[in-house]
Enzyme design. Sequence first.
Site, PDB file in Angstrom:
ATOM      1  N   LYS A  83      12.238 -37.452 -17.941  1.00  0.00           N
ATOM      2  CA  LYS A  83      13.489 -36.781 -17.565  1.00  0.00           C
ATOM      3  C   LYS A  83      14.124 -37.353 -16.300  1.00  0.00           C
ATOM      4  CE  LYS A  83      12.407 -32.377 -19.801  1.00  0.00           C
ATOM      5  NZ  LYS A  83      12.303 -30.913 -19.636  1.00  0.00           N
ATOM      6  N   ASP A 119      18.225 -27.951 -19.737  1.00  0.00           N
ATOM      7  CA  ASP A 119      17.092 -27.112 -19.332  1.00  0.00           C
ATOM      8  C   ASP A 119      17.554 -26.042 -18.344  1.00  0.00           C
ATOM      9  OD1 ASP A 119      15.147 -28.399 -20.823  1.00  0.00           O
ATOM     10  OD2 ASP A 119      14.547 -29.739 -19.202  1.00  0.00           O
TER      11      ASP A 119
END
Length: 287
Positions: A83, A119
């Site tokens: 990420k 997220d």
Amino acid sequence: MQPEPAAKLATTARGSFRMGLVGRGIQLSRTPAMHEAEASAQSLSCRYELIDTDADPASDLHEIVARAEAEGFAGLNVTFPYKQDVIAHLHHLSDAAKRVGAVNTVVFREGRRFGHNTDFWGFTESLRTGLPDASIDDVLLIGAGGAGGALAHALADLGANKIRIFDTRDGAAASLARGITVAEPAQDLAEAAAHASGIVNATPVGMAKLPGMPIARDLLEARHWVADIIYFPLRTELLREASSMGCRTLSGEGMAVFQAVRAFQLFTGHIADADRMRATFRAMGAT
């Protein structure tokens, strides 16, 4: 932080889409099923692929992103441990991705690569709907990686008065805390847990391929609420132990569903039905 308008972000208005998930040990992911079922429900065509670097360790991230773009993917979801690393391979970051310092959704459009962080919104919605009355006065966040960054900013935006960040990597917690006014690095996990009203696991510890707990059982108290972002397995050892002690718990289901809802919109330009995606998630069972 409000999500950016999807109309400006969709890669295509066509009815056929190809997407993928990049990560390690992701064979149990429910993301492909959620996207493909939602596309079918909207009379769209979607092919969602798993790109697991555990299965093909020779592929590096640069090659994976370039190949997906060249093959006409609408975009990629990105999970552990990429990420933060994926940012170096992108042209543009959304405000959320810049703030969090991590990307979990890459959209390909007109020869450019756009990085987003769904997220952030996914965890916000999960906590808001799953534990609506949870006290976030003082929260212990375990893990300062890509997911931890999203959760720290989400908790701050939700109104946390203090976020204690613990990470076993030197300097990781301090680095994340510097960007959040109400956050501070925690040197002692026991002390942080003793003060915290809630505990959140943003590490991979507890996944099927990395079993265990990120915090000792004897540091948990019934007054704590405990959240985990892992969903394979859905009931991690941390959540099982916390529940047995009387803690209220929040599994990774909500974050998985809500981040997928937002990613689907970014990939396709079509608004996803969260209840329908959750039903697909649950149809795959509890393990």
